[in-house]
Each structure stands twice: as C-alpha cells, then as structure tokens.
Write an enzyme that holds these catalytic residues in place. Structure first.
Site, PDB file in Angstrom:
ATOM      1  N   GLU A  50      31.662  42.514  44.140  1.00  0.00           N
ATOM      2  CA  GLU A  50      32.067  42.269  45.530  1.00  0.00           C
ATOM      3  C   GLU A  50      32.502  40.815  45.659  1.00  0.00           C
ATOM      4  OE1 GLU A  50      32.143  44.471  48.124  1.00  0.00           O
ATOM      5  OE2 GLU A  50      31.624  46.024  46.673  1.00  0.00           O
ATOM      6  N   GLY A  51      33.556  40.582  46.416  1.00  0.00           N
ATOM      7  CA  GLY A  51      33.991  39.210  46.668  1.00  0.00           C
ATOM      8  C   GLY A  51      35.150  38.762  45.802  1.00  0.00           C
ATOM      9  N   CYS A  52      35.627  39.617  44.929  1.00  0.00           N
ATOM     10  CA  CYS A  52      36.777  39.280  44.091  1.00  0.00           C
ATOM     11  C   CYS A  52      38.041  39.842  44.727  1.00  0.00           C
ATOM     12  CB  CYS A  52      36.626  39.856  42.684  1.00  0.00           C
ATOM     13  SG  CYS A  52      35.453  38.963  41.669  1.00  0.00           S
ATOM     14  N   GLN A  53      39.106  39.047  44.671  1.00  0.00           N
ATOM     15  CA  GLN A  53      40.401  39.494  45.155  1.00  0.00           C
ATOM     16  C   GLN A  53      40.901  40.652  44.296  1.00  0.00           C
ATOM     17  OE1 GLN A  53      43.293  36.372  45.024  1.00  0.00           O
ATOM     18  NE2 GLN A  53      44.960  37.662  45.716  1.00  0.00           N
ATOM     19  N   SER A  54      40.726  40.519  42.995  1.00  0.00           N
ATOM     20  CA  SER A  54      41.105  41.595  42.084  1.00  0.00           C
ATOM     21  C   SER A  54      39.876  42.452  41.801  1.00  0.00           C
ATOM     22  CB  SER A  54      41.669  41.013  40.790  1.00  0.00           C
ATOM     23  OG  SER A  54      40.806  40.029  40.283  1.00  0.00           O
TER      24      SER A  54
END
Length: 142
Positions: A50-54
């Site tokens: 969670e929290g990653c753009q990709s």
C-alpha cells in the site's frame, strides 16, 4: 552489522561511477531485470504494498533464522529499487533487518531524485520489509 554496511558501500561505489541520473536509472532498470521472479501465488492483494504509485508485491520467508525476500513490480525503476533493498537485507536475521540504517538511499542520491509519490512508495517498501522482520522476530511462522 558489517555485512549490510559492506553491501551498502558496494552499492554506493557502483552508483558513484555515474554522474548523470539517467545513467543511474539505467543501472536500476538492469537490477530490476535481474531480480528473480516472485512466485505467481504471491502476486496477489495480500502481498501488494500500500502507498506505492506502481504495483509492488513483496514476500518474505524465514529460513534457519534468516529473512529472505522476493518481490516484483510492474514499474521497471521501482523493481530496481526493491532489488537494491533486497540486496542489502536478504539473508539477515530479523533483528539485523530491523537495525539496518539504509544510508545508501541518501548517499547515492536516490531519495532526492524520486518523485514524491515514488519516494512514498520507497518508504512503504522499507516499512513492509521491516514488518516482515518484526513478525519473524516476534516468533512469526518460519
């Protein structure tokens, strides 16, 4: 902690050979391409960071008291970044993973050359890797 420091110093030395960030991104892409594939069963929502753009998946297992990570991403730069983290933290005890100061990130200029969303993703990847180590240190499954 000499083991993680030695690996981090090697990374710093490798990246210092390049002045331009375009060249350093090429190194990251190469590292990502060399990253062993994560088991298809671990490319699921449970292993998604969670929290990653990709999209980034991370798994960890404990073998003989040492943590071993596997990971994958749908973004080539991100895959290279996770490959660097694995290179430093793989094969360490849970406590070593928790105690390691990942200073190479700043020393190679990685953090300052990431977009804010990718920097958040980096923090999320590190957090997840440490959470696995914390669970193992607390007596999580081997």
């Amino acid at each position: 902690m000499a083991g993680t420091d030695k690996v981090q110093e090697e990374i710093i030395e490798e990246f210092s050979a390049f002045d331009e960030w375009l060249d350093r991104y090429e190194v990251l892409i190469g590292l990502g391409n060399e990253l062993p594939a994560i088991a298809p069963a671990h490319r699921d929502e449970q292993h998604l960071i969670e929290g990653c753009q990709s999209r980034v998946w991370v798994d960890a297992r404990l073998e003989e008291g040492k943590v071993y990570y596997s990971a994958d991403s749908d973004a080539i730069i991100t895959k290279g970044i996770i490959a660097l983290l694995i290179r430093v933290l793989n094969g360490r005890t849970p406590q070593q993973v928790l105690d390691t100061d990942l200073y190479f990130i700043d020393r190679i200029g990685l953090r300052e050359n990431l977009s804010p969303t990718r920097a958040n993703g980096l923090a999320a990847m590190i957090k997840q890797m440490r959470l696995y180590a914390l669970a193992f240190a607390a007596g999580g499954k081997e």
